[in-house]
Write a protein that holds these residues in place. Structure first.
Motif: not given
Lengths: 306, 398, 356
Positions: A207-222
């Motif tokens: 999960g950290a990879f998703l929000s901090l690298f690619y795509p690198g953003s937090w949202n509910e549909g991530l």
């Protein structure tokens, strides 16, 4: 398709495999460990989402993305431990708890994550491994996250540990035959608890990879269901960490196919190109399977493959 | 699979009736006060019997206004642009606003509206997702004739739909035209990219306007188009942005719910970007050019003033730059001097009602869309049902 | 004596879930207090929005209706030992097939006939979609969990492609849909209510599933196959055919739900069909412990939570995530409470206790 177009698509697929595969890899490796111990945690989708949110929030507040990764691992560990602790109770079904935990983890992430949709948090650095090639498109494709390399290392480490270490053997025995494990003096429940918690921690890192690298953003549909798919990929990978790696790379590469083909002008039927990972996986499974060995590689205690 | 935010949009726009009303709005286009803006678009208002309209000024009962969102209110995109603007309604004395978010375009939205009416006593409902309109809002309007409903599209028509229903819409394609003008002049390679959600008419229209803007200043430029297939798919949006960057595009624009991921990805790839819905300028300090922003606060503020006076809302309230309903994000570092000048001129021209769709315009299969010498007005009903991509766009509708 | 014992057993199935609900309420009250919200106001709104008025009941039942059928799509195969998580795909294909089947009939065939053929087409499409999963499992040893999930994603791609391409009604430029079946063909609500007939179909299907599983030889064989496939094979039971049968019936249930969504709500097939009913059905089925008769009350609990969620958002100004979190807490607590069955002496049959 021209040669240049073909080259562009191939590069895009390699790049896609590297960019998109990491969350699948961490979740599937975590689930692989959990399932090897004889327990199923279907809730890793929720863990992935919570990990993404926690990592982003911690990175945003502390300014250090690696702290975010650590926090995501801790959150995943906690959710996994909760799952493991509940499943120790008699008569509780681990598959059902997993699905409920998916709902709980996602709910918690969305509940706590509202203030972090708009801000930007410090992102994990990347390693420019391809610069020496002198081909800009390839160099960009090889601009990889340290987490990707960590994931590959983890796959080989798990593979080696399952074969060659005492701990690996304990996990495998526990997962294959709980009665035999108990006879050997193994605390079956404790092994499963630890395996589930560690599996959760791995998914949290995904999960950290998703929000901090690619795509690198937090949202509910991530996540868009990546966690659930990754859990399913463990079955596809026949409970082998190195196959989890292969499956994740395949999934990532196939996922890049849709946008890459559209970018070189092949646009008709893009829904099917975008669904390529699913179609491909199904075809591979149908093609390589046979009636007699439905679950030959599965840990014997697993509740979903009897 | 996560809860899926469903597709937007409603059905066929009602051409005759709406175009008649647009005639009115276009005539009053230049320099209008907010009051005349709303009333100028109000030919349908007469249809509202004043008895059917819940009064607020001096009325003992509070007017309960329900607002429904398809996603989360803080999505940094479409829903947020409405939620922020709705704040204006909350300041009106005698009005209380109830809001519900993440309501899918299924039976759930019908039930949410009924629940607002039955349990909260709502007399005015804004359903802010396109797919709410048909069948859901139309059915509720028929079922509850004393409740007013408004929908942010131009789908309502006096002869097909109940009089207690109506529409309001900010014409984003005008702002995308300006994006295009600035993008075309900020591109060195003449290769521009566009990431879009779905091939529906509303989206095709903004892409077409963008392309016309690009060619206005940069006649040889082309636009590569990628559809992601849904309104919010962060990973695929990032993949699409990367694919366009790899294909050599040096400017990329977009039409998805929340462009944050796309703009950030482009900035990292050193590609210039155009925004959509809200301001993304801060996300791309090096490459941001400008963005197409809705100004729904103009509409909601106008509504709030009418409610404060106890006057009925118009059935139709639409506009673009001319009515201060859309705006362009202040230029970022990615916009060249030439682009800034041309974009500013384009805004002035649109404000004066100069048409974007001036012939000759062909689609990318060679069919004539607008004949040489003729033009389609910026609110022409023909544009509502676009099912083509204009010349210069590399992509297809299906 | 036996009557009293049965009463004790029945009481256990009421008291334990009630206890679990009370515990989740306590946990959630603590969360609310921490947020500065009043638990009393929260639970009062929860009750009012879900069951407090005649309108709320209809709202709840409408939301429950599709879940009953999609939960059956999980429950039936589960009794045979299969875990199907792709009911969403069967739902979508059912809706698509129903809308498509109506196309050549519109304008000349009487509405009841059109609806009948739509229902058959939807049910058949759903049955084939999950039946394919069963066949893949039986013939190729493909794991049904992953296959059904993959097929759900593929079904959504097929739907999107067809409604935006070959099957698109040109009059739907902004909401790509198949040609509408028309108001005169659509199925009205149950008279006197706004609840559609899918609810009745779901209840009948649950009853039928219960009879099949508990009262027929086939059902007995299915349960043996689910409990111990090796023993079942040893007894010469046609395990493979039983698995495929369960998958066909499961898909039929979800496909029927898709038909009702088209025939009563949308009037055409479009991507609004992809609303997650199939995935929510998984949770419903697990909370009902794959017991067909327990599915309707669990689905009504779900419907109630989702119906009340809106009211809570509106009145308390809370984000929708509050209800999502509450749901998560309730699910985890309810499933955990299963460990309590058999722990309380008071619920145990007296006859059983006297045995050594």
């Amino acid at each position: 398709m021209t040669d240049a177009g073909l080259f562009a698509v191939l590069v895009a697929m390699v790049a896609g495999a590297i960019r998109v595969s990491t969350p699948f890899l961490f979740v599937s490796l975590g689930e692989c460990l959990t399932e090897k111990s004889g327990r199923v945690n279907l809730g890793l989708e929720g863990t992935l989402v919570l990990g993404a949110m926690v990592a982003f929030a911690v990175s945003y507040h502390s300014g250090n993305p690696w702290l975010g990764v650590a926090a995501a691992a801790a959150a995943g560990f906690a959710l996994g431990a909760l799952h493991g602790a509940i499943c120790r109770l008699p008569r509780v079904n681990d598959v059902a708890i997993g699905i409920a935990m998916m709902s709980f983890g996602t709910g918690l992430a969305v509940f706590l994550g509202k203030p972090y949709i708009q801000p930007t948090a410090p992102r994990l650095p990347s390693l420019p491994l391809g610069d020496w090639l002198g081909i800009p498109s390839l160099a960009l494709a090889l601009d990889v996250s340290p987490l990707f390399l960590l994931g590959i290392a983890l796959a080989f480490l798990l593979d080696w540990a399952f074969r060659n270490t005492r701990a690996g053997l304990v996990v495998r025995v526990t997962g294959d035959d709980a009665a035999a494990a108990r006879a050997l003096g193994i605390a079956v429940d404790r092994v499963r608890l630890v395996a589930t918690a560690l599996g959760g921690a791995s998914a949290g890192i995904g999960g950290a990879f998703l929000s901090l690298f690619y795509p690198g953003s937090w949202n509910e549909g991530l996540s868009s269901g990546q966690g659930l798919m990754a859990v399913a990929l463990v079955i596809f990978a026949r409970w082998q960490p190195r196959r989890c790696l292969a499956a994740s790379l395949l999934f990532g590469a196939a996922g890049a196919l849709g946008p890459a083909l559209q970018s070189i002008g092949i646009t008709a039927g893009y829904y099917f190109f975008n669904a390529a990972p699913y179609i491909l996986t199904l075809l591979v499974m149908a093609g390589t399977g046979s009636a007699s060995r439905a679950a030959r590689h599965a840990p014997g205690e697993l509740s979903i493959t009897r | 699979m996560p809860k899926r935010k469903n597709d937007s949009q409603g059905e066929e726009p009602a051409r005759a009736a709406v175009s008649g009303q647009r005639g009115v709005t276009n005539m009053t286009a230049a320099g209008i006060s907010r009051r005349s803006l709303v009333l100028g678009a109000t030919t349908g208002a007469a249809a509202l019997a004043s008895a059917g309209w819940p009064g607020t000024a001096g009325a003992a009962d509070k007017l309960v206004v329900g607002v429904i969102y398809v996603g989360t209110r803080g999505d940094f995109g479409w829903n947020q642009s409405h939620a922020t603007a709705v704040e204006a309604l909350k300041t009106v004395p005698g009005v209380s606003v109830v809001e519900e978010e993440n309501v899918p375009e299924t039976l759930a939205v019908a039930n949410t509206m009924k629940s607002m009416i039955e349990l909260d006593g709502a007399k005015l409902i804004f359903g802010t997702s396109f797919g709410y309109f048909n069948p859901f809002m139309v059915d509720i309007a028929r079922q509850y004739p004393d409740v007013q409903l408004r929908h942010p599209t131009t789908l309502w028509s006096a002869d097909k739909h109940p009089a207690n229903l109506g529409g309001y819409f900010a014409y984003m394609d005008q702002a995308h035209y300006v994006n295009g003008v600035a993008a075309g002049l900020s591109s060195k390679t003449g290769k521009i990219g566009y990431v879009a959600a779905k091939p529906i008419s509303l989206v095709l229209r903004t892409i077409n306007s963008f392309m016309l803007g690009v060619r206005k200043g940069n006649p040889g430029a082309t636009v590569k188009l990628i559809f992601t297939g849904d309104w919010s798919l962060p990973v695929r949006e990032a993949e699409a942005a990367n694919a366009l960057a790899s294909a050599g595009c040096d400017v990329v624009a977009c039409h998805v719910d929340s462009p944050k991921v796309i703009v950030e990805t482009l900035e990292r790839r050193g590609v210039k970007s155009c925004g959509h819905n809200t301001s993304q300028a801060a996300l791309a300090p090096k490459g941001f050019i400008t963005g197409a922003e809705t100004k729904y606060e103009t509409i909601y503020k106008g509504f709030a003033e009418l409610l404060a006076r106890g006057e009925p809302l118009p059935n139709v309230a639409i506009g673009g730059y001319d009515k201060d309903m859309v705006t362009s994000t202040p230029f970022g570092a990615g916009a060249s001097e030439e682009a800034r000048r041309a974009a500013t001129e384009a805004i002035a021209a649109l404000r004066a009602g100069q048409p974007m769709f001036a012939g000759p315009i062909r689609d990318n299969k060679g069919n004539v869309i607008v004949a040489p010498g003729s033009a389609l007005g910026n609110y022409a009903p023909e544009l509502e049902t676009a099912n083509y991509l204009v010349e210069g766009i590399e992509g297809s509708v299906t | 004596m036996r009557g009293a014992d049965e009463l004790r057993r029945a009481a256990e199935f009421v008291v334990v879930p009630a206890l679990a609900l009370a515990i989740s309420a306590a946990i959630f009250s603590a969360i609310l207090l921490a947020m500065g919200q009043s638990p009393a106001a929260f639970f009062q709104l929860l009750w009012r929005g879900a069951f407090g008025t005649a309108f709320s009941w209809q709202n709840t039942l409408q939301r429950a209706a599709p879940l009953i059928l999609t939960a059956l799509c999980v429950a039936l195969p589960a009794r045979a030992g299969l875990m199907i998580i792709g009911g969403e795909g069967a739902f979508v294909m059912g809706g698509l097939a129903a809308a498509t089947a109506a196309l050549p009939l519109l304008g000349w065939a009487p509405a009841p006939l059109v609806l009948l053929l739509m229902a058959i087409a939807g049910t058949a499409a759903g049955a084939l979609w999950i039946g394919l999963v069963g066949v893949l499992r039986h013939r190729r040893g493909v794991n049904e969990t992953i296959a059904s999930l993959l097929l759900a994603y593929i079904a959504v791609a097929v739907l999107s492609f067809l409604v935006e391409g070959p099957l698109r009604d040109p009059a739907s430029p902004n909401k790509p849909s198949t040609h509408p079946i028309g108001a005169e063909t659509m199925l009205g609500p149950i008279p006197g209510t706004s609840v559609h007939w899918g609810l009745v179909a779901g209840l009948i299907a649950c009853l039928a599933a219960h009879v099949l599983i508990s009262r027929t030889t086939t059902g007995f064989a299915i349960r043996i196959a689910g409990g111990n496939p090796h023993a079942a094979l040893g007894q010469g039971l046609p395990v493979g055919r039983l698995l495929v049968l369960c998958c066909l019936l499961a898909g039929a249930a979800a496909g029927l739900a898709g038909f009702f969504d088209v025939a009563t709500v949308h009037g055409a097939a479009n991507v609004s069909l992809v609303a997650g009913y199939g995935f929510t059905g998984i949770l419903v089925s697990f909370l009902a412990r794959h017991n067909a008769l327990a599915i309707p009350p669990v689905a009504i609990l779900f419907g109630g939570l989702s119906a009340a969620g809106g009211l809570i958002q509106r009145r308390l100004g809370l984000p929708d995530a509050t209800v999502a979190l509450l749901e998560g807490v309730i699910f985890v607590t309810l499933l955990t409470s299963e460990t309590l069955y058999g722990r309380f002496a008071i619920f145990q049959p007296r006859g059983a206790r006297q045995r050594p």
